[in-house]
Write an enzyme that holds these catalytic residues in place. Structure first.
Site, PDB file in Angstrom:
ATOM      1  CB  SER A   1      11.753  17.924 -30.170  1.00  0.00           C
ATOM      2  OG  SER A   1      11.829  19.337 -30.047  1.00  0.00           O
TER       3      SER A   1
ATOM      4  CE1 TYR B   1      11.481  18.170 -35.446  1.00  0.00           C
ATOM      5  CE2 TYR B   1      10.785  19.739 -33.765  1.00  0.00           C
ATOM      6  CZ  TYR B   1      11.729  18.844 -34.266  1.00  0.00           C
ATOM      7  OH  TYR B   1      12.896  18.628 -33.578  1.00  0.00           O
TER       8      TYR B   1
END
Ligand SMILES: NC(=O)c1ccc[n+]([C@@H]2O[C@H](COP(=O)([O-])OP(=O)(O)OC[C@H]3O[C@@H](n4cnc5c(N)ncnc54)[C@H](OP(=O)(O)O)[C@@H]3O)[C@@H](O)[C@H]2O)c1
Length: 260
Positions: A149, A163
């Site tokens: 990401s 995350y």
């Protein structure tokens, strides 16, 4: 030459979390390019329906798997082996997130996120090494593609502490694996998506799918990602065109990381 450069006919792919969201976009792209594709979901109904829908594009097989533990990855690979005679392309796409203020960010937001986003992708590679090594033998490498990401590369205002740390970890793990597996003719790359309209980003877009709130004036190309954007990079990496690329972190983010 160009007509076959991106052709995946005869290739066997496994996409974790391939029933919906980004994984579904990736699975459809691989099918359109000619690959046979296996997908996973935690829910049998979701996996089955998605595979049935995608049969219109090619050979698609559903598996049910909750990839929260390494044991689950071992079990998935065992079942995959009873179905398929090998593997050319592994896409570690399944992922979890958690966002919240630092003061109350809970301890329980760490182990599950790290397990699904980092540990299970590693376990999948470890378990599938025999298949990946065998199919990479002929000078056309087998491929591992990890979905990272942009949030693991630049600072996004998401307060998604576990995350973003997990995504930075999968980027580095991808490079480590790329170095260790190059000699076996296996490429390993990380794709770093920006913002795509999936359930993970539902709170960041309006009804038309346009970026809103945190994303106002945030994406240089001024739109969220489209299915072709993510499918295109995965097909590229999986195809002959991408056979010389390994250890790369490839942003697909409309310029978020590159234009700042
Ligand atoms: N959307 C974005 O803008 C964006 C940006 C950067 C990175 N990503 C990454 O892209 C990947 C896909 O996310 P998404 O955006 O498509 O979100 P999503 O729609 O919420 O999909 C998450 C996927 O992960 C699977 N999954 C979640 N927990 C799982 C578990 N415990 N075991 C097995 N599978 C599990 C889900 O499968 P089921 O629910 O079917 O079981 C689903 O396919 C993730 O790695 C995410 O971090 C997304």
């Amino acid at each position: 030459m160009t007509s076959t450069l991106f052709d995946l006919t005869g290739k066997r792919a496994l996409v974790t979390g391939g029933a919906q969201g980004l994984g579904r976009m990736i699975a459809e792209g691989l099918l359109r390019a000619g690959a046979r594709v296996s997908i996973t979901s935690r829910k049998a109904e979701v996996a089955g329906q998605a595979a049935q829908d995608m049969q219109a594009l090619g050979d698609c097989t559903p598996f049910v798997a909750d990839l929260s533990t390494p044991e689950a990855a071992v079990d998935l690979v065992r079942r995959y082996r009873t179905h398929a005679d090998g593997l050319d392309i592994l896409v570690n796409n399944a992922g979890r997130t958690w966002g919240g203020p630092i003061e109350t960010f809970p301890d329980r937001a760490w182990p599950g996120v790290m397990a699904v986003n980092v540990q299970t992708p590693f376990k999948m590679v470890q378990e599938l090494l025999p298949e990946l090594t065998a199919s990479g033998a002929g000078g056309d490498p087998s491929r591992v593609i990890n979905i990272g990401s942009v949030a693991g590369k630049v600072i996004e205002p998401l307060q998604a502490y576990s995350y973003s740390a997990s995504k930075a970890a999968i980027h580095q793990l991808s490079r480590q694996l790329a170095a260790d597996l190059a000699g076996r003719n296996i490429t390993v790359n990380a794709i770093l998506p920006g913002f795509f309209p999936t359930s993970m980003t539902a709170h960041l877009r309006d009804e038309d799918g346009a970026p809103k709130g945190l994303l106002d004036n945030h994406i240089p190309l001024n739109r969220m990602g489209r299915p072709d954007d993510i499918a295109g990079i995965v097909v590229f990496l999986s195809s002959r065109a991408g056979s010389y690329v390994t250890g790369a972190e490839i942003p697909v983010d409309g310029g978020i990381s590159g234009c700042r």
